[in-house]
Write an enzyme that holds these catalytic residues in place. Structure first.
Site, PDB file in Angstrom:
ATOM      1  N   ASP A 227       2.366 -49.869   7.277  1.00  0.00           N
ATOM      2  CA  ASP A 227       1.737 -51.108   6.816  1.00  0.00           C
ATOM      3  C   ASP A 227       0.233 -51.012   7.079  1.00  0.00           C
ATOM      4  O   ASP A 227      -0.198 -50.855   8.218  1.00  0.00           O
ATOM      5  CB  ASP A 227       2.329 -52.300   7.565  1.00  0.00           C
TER       6      ASP A 227
ATOM      7  N   HIS B  31      -2.059 -53.446   5.962  1.00  0.00           N
ATOM      8  CA  HIS B  31      -2.658 -54.785   6.018  1.00  0.00           C
ATOM      9  C   HIS B  31      -3.893 -54.925   5.130  1.00  0.00           C
ATOM     10  O   HIS B  31      -4.828 -55.660   5.454  1.00  0.00           O
ATOM     11  CB  HIS B  31      -3.004 -55.163   7.460  1.00  0.00           C
TER      12      HIS B  31
ATOM     13  N   GLU C 165       2.603 -49.737   2.633  1.00  0.00           N
ATOM     14  CA  GLU C 165       2.484 -51.167   2.345  1.00  0.00           C
ATOM     15  C   GLU C 165       1.036 -51.639   2.365  1.00  0.00           C
ATOM     16  O   GLU C 165       0.283 -51.300   3.276  1.00  0.00           O
ATOM     17  CB  GLU C 165       3.295 -51.936   3.390  1.00  0.00           C
TER      18      GLU C 165
ATOM     19  N   GLU D 130       3.630 -59.677   0.326  1.00  0.00           N
ATOM     20  CA  GLU D 130       3.932 -60.656   1.366  1.00  0.00           C
ATOM     21  C   GLU D 130       3.054 -61.893   1.285  1.00  0.00           C
ATOM     22  O   GLU D 130       3.436 -62.951   1.771  1.00  0.00           O
ATOM     23  CB  GLU D 130       3.790 -60.022   2.751  1.00  0.00           C
TER      24      GLU D 130
ATOM     25  N   HIS E 174       9.472 -59.013   3.071  1.00  0.00           N
ATOM     26  CA  HIS E 174       8.648 -59.189   4.270  1.00  0.00           C
ATOM     27  C   HIS E 174       9.317 -60.257   5.116  1.00  0.00           C
ATOM     28  O   HIS E 174       9.693 -61.309   4.626  1.00  0.00           O
ATOM     29  CB  HIS E 174       7.247 -59.642   3.860  1.00  0.00           C
TER      30      HIS E 174
END
Length: 391
Positions: free
Chosen positions: A206, A208, A232, A258, A308
């Protein structure tokens, strides 16, 4: 049957505040739900209070109508709005299923599968060796899929601050200069993890939204030998065209979604084939109603769903009831770490149980879990959890 009231409580949940909601009716049936928005808890709570005022006096069986009314009457959208809607939407699904004595998945079309695969987390630690040990620990506990945050950008993080300073500060933007060694360093983490757990464990990363397109492509190239299940949010979530470029140039599947607010937030990403895997959050995008719509459209594009879901027992139950019904479901996130599980048992009776990385779909009425309201009241809101400090 009419709605007579909406109640809510805020409880600290280890590194964030959870909001618990109860929709009550004149015949005694209640529906319960759980949402969270780190750093904006009081804002969401105020929104739930206002939306709840609309719901009082209404027929709780008209779930689709209530979703549309709450969404469109607000005029301005966004994720903060859809989190508030999600709380009431999930509670209405729970309430309706309980009134009929059936599980929520029955109302959603019934089981497509008998078990829902889930993954857990391992920290991006201070070294590849300690990271590999954390991943192996999760595998030893029965999980076959593990995700981490971007090494070098995260180490040990709470919603308040980095407990261990990262190499790259939390507020570094995607356009700033990065160390030239960072991509090789990230690769070393996944090389160590792959060597520790073998070729068949699913590893995921991930980001972000921390990278620009060029650096995201460099990261994907570096990690290609380690056969990640997905990468991700490599780029910021506002630009589907950026994500589409990374997806086009990466051999590793790209996932995102998400932060989508409702079905319309997903549309440009699906239309542009900007990703291989969608990640709506049932508690962010507007509840079960919105998440099901997103998943259905994704199916028409040949895109898998990997929900998510880093939150607690009721949100997890809502996510997994929906997952059990979807043909294009792939896997769901879970935060089943020892530090988090104690809150599941504290705040809920009959929380979902995961064994060997699977939730066995149950036929318990509604979502299954019931709130321990006395315990929730004993662990109130903690302001420091809403002060931010990480991206």
């Amino acid at each position: 049957m009419k709605v007579t009231g909406v109640r809510q409580w805020i409880a600290e949940f280890g590194y964030y505040n959870a909001i618990y909601v109860q929709v009550e009716t004149d015949d005694g049936v209640v529906g319960q739900a759980e949402v969270a928005m780190r750093r904006r808890t009081r804002t969401v709570a105020a929104l739930i209070e206002e939306l709840g005022e609309y719901l009082v006096g209404e027929d709780p069986t008209r779930i689709e109508a209530h979703f549309e009314r709450m969404y469109r009457d607000s005029f301005l959208g966004g994720t903060l709005l859809t989190i508030g809607i999600a709380a009431l939407d999930m509670a209405l699904w729970d309430l309706n299923a309980r009134s009929l004595g059936v599980p929520v998945h029955r109302l959603l079309g019934g089981k497509f599968r008998d078990a829902v695969p889930v993954y857990t987390h391992a920290r991006a630690t201070e070294s590849p060796e300690t990271f590999a040990a954390e991943v192996k620990d999760r595998v030893d506990k029965g999980f076959t899929a593990v995700k981490t945050t971007l090494p070098g950008f995260y180490s040990q993080v709470t919603s308040v601050h980095h407990k261990v300073p990262a190499s790259i500060p939390a507020r570094t933007t995607e356009t700033e200069l990065l160390p030239t060694s960072i991509w090789q360093r990230v690769g070393e983490y996944f090389q160590a993890a792959r060597e520790a757990v073998g070729p068949d464990v699913h590893l995921m990363l991930d980001c972000h939204g921390r990278l620009n397109v060029a650096n995201a492509v460099r990261l994907c190239e570096e990690l290609a030998p380690y056969q990640l299940t997905f990468i991700e949010e490599p780029t910021p979530p506002e630009r589907p065209d950026w994500l589409a470029e990374v997806t086009r140039r990466s051999t590793t599947p790209i996932a995102s979604g998400e932060r989508w607010a409702g079905p319309y937030g997903s549309a440009p990403f699906l239309e542009q084939h900007a990703l291989s895997i969608v990640q709506p959050d049932v508690a962010f995008c507007g509840g079960i109603t919105a998440a099901k719509r997103i998943a259905t459209v994704a199916e028409t594009h040949g895109i898998s769903v990997a929900f998510h879901n880093p939150f607690g027992p009721l949100t997890s139950a809502a996510t997994w009831h929906l997952a059990a019904t979807l043909p294009n479901f792939m896997i769901s996130e879970s935060m089943l770490t020892p530090a988090q599980l104690k809150f599941w048992d504290r705040y809920a009776e009959n929380p979902p149980k995961v064994e060997n990385g699977m939730w066995q779909v149950t036929d318990d009425p509604g979502l299954g879990p019931r709130l321990r309201i006395d315990e929730i009241v004993r662990h109130p809101f903690r302001p420091e959890y809403d002060r931010g400090g990480t991206r």
